[in-house]
Design a protein around this motif. Structure first.
Motif, PDB file in Angstrom:
ATOM      1  N   SER A 158       0.751  -1.172   0.031  1.00 48.93           N
ATOM      2  CA  SER A 158       0.108   0.086  -0.034  1.00 48.93           C
ATOM      3  C   SER A 158       0.986   1.354  -0.094  1.00 48.93           C
ATOM      4  O   SER A 158       0.351   2.300  -0.166  1.00 48.93           O
ATOM      5  N   GLU A 199      -8.793  -4.415  -0.724  1.00 53.12           N
ATOM      6  CA  GLU A 199      -8.429  -3.013  -0.782  1.00 53.12           C
ATOM      7  C   GLU A 199      -7.561  -2.800  -1.988  1.00 53.12           C
ATOM      8  O   GLU A 199      -7.232  -2.084  -2.901  1.00 53.12           O
ATOM      9  N   TYR A 248      -8.726  -3.476  -5.516  1.00 58.31           N
ATOM     10  CA  TYR A 248      -9.545  -2.321  -5.914  1.00 58.31           C
ATOM     11  C   TYR A 248      -8.560  -1.275  -6.659  1.00 58.31           C
ATOM     12  O   TYR A 248      -8.784  -0.709  -7.540  1.00 58.31           O
ATOM     13  N   GLU A 249      -7.533  -0.901  -5.667  1.00 56.53           N
ATOM     14  CA  GLU A 249      -6.332   0.107  -6.203  1.00 56.53           C
ATOM     15  C   GLU A 249      -5.872  -0.115  -7.354  1.00 56.53           C
ATOM     16  O   GLU A 249      -5.625   0.521  -8.217  1.00 56.53           O
ATOM     17  N   ARG A 286     -17.339   2.973  -4.033  1.00 51.59           N
ATOM     18  CA  ARG A 286     -16.034   2.987  -4.704  1.00 51.59           C
ATOM     19  C   ARG A 286     -16.405   2.988  -6.198  1.00 51.59           C
ATOM     20  O   ARG A 286     -15.907   3.589  -7.017  1.00 51.59           O
TER      21      ARG A 286
END
Length: 522
Positions: free
Chosen positions: A388, A430, A433-434, A477
């Motif tokens: 991340s 997450e 998704y990113e 989102r």
């Protein structure tokens, strides 16, 4: 016409004993025991029954002949055109066989009376199953010297008398005669050069049947020296096994088998091969070898009797190696400054390690060994935090691993507890998704629809409350990111209906029947 005149001449010269040559079907037939008998030229001689040679050949003519007869059983009135059409290939086969046998007969004729051999003193008649007969004059000295069968058959026969040997019910007249010709050759291996494997196997069978040791050895040495196709390999193995030849046959089979004591453990070989691919310096060669090994593993997994016993320990040792490399690479990125390593090289190294991991995971899925990896990947919280904190262009290949697992879970190819499935998504959703937009645009290997379907199905395997939490988060989102977010509308619809339309009441209904169990005394 020329062929007919040639046969007539040979009959007059005594090289063919029966003027009525018949090629009504192929002399190559299903195995049976031919009969042999030995007759001395003396009128007072007695008939002697001897242990006959036994061999079989498998030719295409056999199957076509069977088909021909089968057709006539089921069609009572064939047309003239059909009969002519069916006879044509058989006529061609007759001519072909006739030509080969006539050449062999001429070879025997040239041996008779030539220097070193003299006139043949044994009349050998070979009779096919269809009654097709060929007689040639051969030399008793050669038969006795070369063949254990003929030594036994001609034992005790009167010397200086022309003798007759008849081999009846022969499976293949041409091959039998050609094997006898081999007895006259000084260099058998040279004679065999250029022969097809099927022919050499036929010669080997006859040589074994008549105990022609030199012929057996020469055929085996020839088979050992030439390359085999995969079809030929199967035929060679099955034929040599059936013939139960002596130890020399093992020399030939060394190409396809090894002694257990001297062979390397299969798993050690796999570890060496897979490790070599993961560490390969040439990217093109690495991709090609990955594709090859994957295909070979898949071929085995489709078979009912899977033979490749690569162990789970081997595959998971490679997984841990890839994980350690990924953590190291991502750590370097987070501490990267302008004076340190080239950014492009580091990106390439991360992508390479991620691709390596994807490949091992693919093998684990095919081998039905991937359940533990889902738990392992879900526990990689340190890696997820590093992930991340670095630019997407460095890291999006890593999210393909999560997508790969979701696709397999969504197809029912990986069976793990709901807690593990939720933990997987908690750690990596997450990041997926990113990175989705980059994955979709930067990689041709990513099938957007496949990833979306797999992710949606994985979410739907969770308890309803967890589904609701994930789908509501996704809803916000998706409205913000659009195509850069996975589109899991179909799964969202299923959750909606489960939650608001088809509510499932789990509380126990008090009106249900109660079942009482009583013990009765006798």
């Amino acid at each position: 016409m020329a062929a007919s005149r040639e046969v007539s001449t040979m009959i007059k010269q005594g090289f063919l004993s029966d003027p009525s040559l018949s090629f009504s079907s192929s002399p190559s037939r299903i195995p049976s025991t031919p009969l042999s008998r030995v007759l001395a030229a003396s009128p007072n001689s007695k008939t002697l029954q001897s242990p006959p040679p036994h061999y079989a050949t498998n030719s295409p003519t056999e199957s076509s002949t069977r088909h021909h007869h089968h057709h006539h059983h089921h069609q009572s009135h064939p047309t003239l055109f059909q009969m002519m059409s069916e006879e044509q290939p058989f006529e061609q086969t007759r001519q072909k066989n006739y030509s080969k046998v006539s050449k062999i007969v001429q070879e025997f004729a040239s041996l008779n009376g030539c220097e070193g051999y003299g006139v043949g003193d044994v009349r050998l008649t070979v009779v096919g199953r269809d009654g097709y007969r060929v007689s040639v004059d051969v030399h008793k000295r050669i038969l006795l010297e070369k063949s254990g069968f003929f030594r036994e058959t001609l034992k005790g026969r009167e010397k200086g008398v022309m003798q007759s040997v008849e081999i009846s019910e022969c499976d293949d007249v041409e091959v039998y005669l050609e094997t006898i010709v081999l007895m006259y050759c000084d260099n058998l291996r040279k004679r065999l050069i250029g022969e097809e494997v099927a022919k050499v196997l036929d010669l080997l069978k006859v040589s074994a049947a008549i105990m022609f040791e030199e012929g057996i050895m020469s055929c085996l040495e020839y088979l050992d020296a030439i390359p085999w196709s995969e079809d030929e390999e199967e035929k060679i193995i099955s034929n040599i096994s059936l013939l139960q030849l002596h130890n020399s046959a093992n020399e030939v089979l060394q190409r396809v088998s090894s002694e257990v004591s001297s062979s390397i453990r299969t798993d050690d070989v796999f570890l060496k091969l897979l490790s070599g691919i993961l560490q390969a310096k040439d990217d093109k060669a690495r991709r090609e070898m990955k594709m090859l090994i994957s295909r070979l593993f898949k071929e085995d997994s489709y078979a009912h009797d899977s033979k490749l016993d690569v162990t789970k320990d081997t595959l998971y040792s490679l997984c841990h190696r890839c994980l350690s490399s990924l953590v190291l690479c991502l750590s370097e990125v987070t501490s990267l400054d302008d004076s340190r390593r080239d950014r492009g090289a580091l990106m390439g190294e991360i992508a390479r390690e991620a691709e390596n991991m994807q490949w091992i995971v693919e093998i684990l899925i095919d081998k039905k060994m991937c359940d533990e990896f889902v738990m392992l990947w879900a526990d990689q919280r340190e890696l997820a935090v590093l992930h991340s904190n670095i630019p997407i262009m460095y890291r999006h290949e890593i999210s393909k691993i999560t997508a790969q697992l979701c696709i397999a879970v969504g197809r029912g190819q990986i069976l793990v507890p709901k807690e593990t499935r939720f933990s997987l998504l908690s750690t990596w959703l997450e990041a997926l998704y990113e990175d989705f937009g980059w994955m979709r645009r930067a990689s041709r290997s990513v099938d957007k629809k496949l990833v979306e379907e797999g992710l949606g199905q994985t979410i739907l395997t969770l308890p309803l409350q967890q589904q609701q939490s994930i789908f509501l988060s996704w809803f916000d989102r998706f409205l913000s990111k659009g195509d850069d977010c996975p589109n899991i509308q179909r799964a969202f619809e299923v959750w909606w209906r489960r939650t608001f339309i088809r509510k499932c009441v789990t509380e126990q209904d008090s009106s249900q029947l109660q079942i009482a169990v009583c013990d009765y005394t006798n």
